[in-house]
Design a protein around this motif. Structure first.
Motif, PDB file in Angstrom:
ATOM      1  N   ASP A 140      -3.066   4.031  -2.228  1.00  0.00           N
ATOM      2  CA  ASP A 140      -4.264   3.321  -2.672  1.00  0.00           C
ATOM      3  C   ASP A 140      -3.927   2.364  -3.816  1.00  0.00           C
ATOM      4  O   ASP A 140      -4.275   1.182  -3.777  1.00  0.00           O
ATOM      5  N   THR A 183      -1.656   9.916  -1.217  1.00  0.00           N
ATOM      6  CA  THR A 183      -2.850   9.088  -1.037  1.00  0.00           C
ATOM      7  C   THR A 183      -3.071   8.178  -2.245  1.00  0.00           C
ATOM      8  O   THR A 183      -3.366   6.986  -2.093  1.00  0.00           O
ATOM      9  N   LYS A 195      -0.080  15.747  -0.787  1.00  0.00           N
ATOM     10  CA  LYS A 195      -1.001  14.819  -0.115  1.00  0.00           C
ATOM     11  C   LYS A 195      -1.802  13.978  -1.111  1.00  0.00           C
ATOM     12  O   LYS A 195      -2.057  12.793  -0.875  1.00  0.00           O
ATOM     13  N   LYS A 242      -0.885   8.936   7.445  1.00  0.00           N
ATOM     14  CA  LYS A 242      -1.621  10.201   7.339  1.00  0.00           C
ATOM     15  C   LYS A 242      -0.759  11.332   6.783  1.00  0.00           C
ATOM     16  O   LYS A 242      -1.215  12.148   6.014  1.00  0.00           O
TER      17      LYS A 242
END
Length: 125
Positions: free
Chosen positions: A56, A52, A48, A31
């Motif tokens: 991914d 992410t 962020k 997170k």
């Protein structure tokens, strides 16, 4: 035969780690940006969004690569079932070296994807 089984299981570790780790990165990335867990490069830790995106992309890539190297790993070992310990050991070293090269080589496409998608400050293009 026991040595063969032990080396066979060792050779299966890298594809399984890539499959499990890839799934975890894809479905449940860390997170918060941190220096301990996750895909940690300078570019991926910009913000962020890059964090992410990197997880991914890398997660999906590791799942694909894990599946791709799983079958050849199994097939390469089969002819050496009744070989001596030296031959089995050499094959294991070669297989694991190739697997490690693939794992480390996966950094290149992830970093290229990050650079295509984000500028040097981590802002989407």
């Amino acid at each position: 035969m026991g040595f063969f089984i032990a080396m066979f299981l060792c050779n299966l570790l890298m594809p399984l780690i890539m499959l499990i780790g890839g799934y975890c990165m894809y479905k449940n990335p860390p997170k918060e940006i941190n220096g301990l867990v996750g895909y940690r490069t300078t570019m991926s830790k910009k913000n962020k969004d890059t964090w992410t995106f990197a997880h991914d992309y890398c997660g999906r890539l590791w799942i694909k690569l894990g599946l791709i190297i799983l079958i050849p790993t199994i097939l390469v070992q089969i002819p050496f079932v009744h070989s001596g310990d030296d031959a089995i050991g050499i094959v294991t070293l070669i297989v694991e070296a190739v697997q490690l090269a693939i794992l480390l080589g996966s950094i290149v496409p992830v970093e290229k994807a990050l650079k295509r998608t984000f500028d040097e400050n981590g802002v989407r293009r």
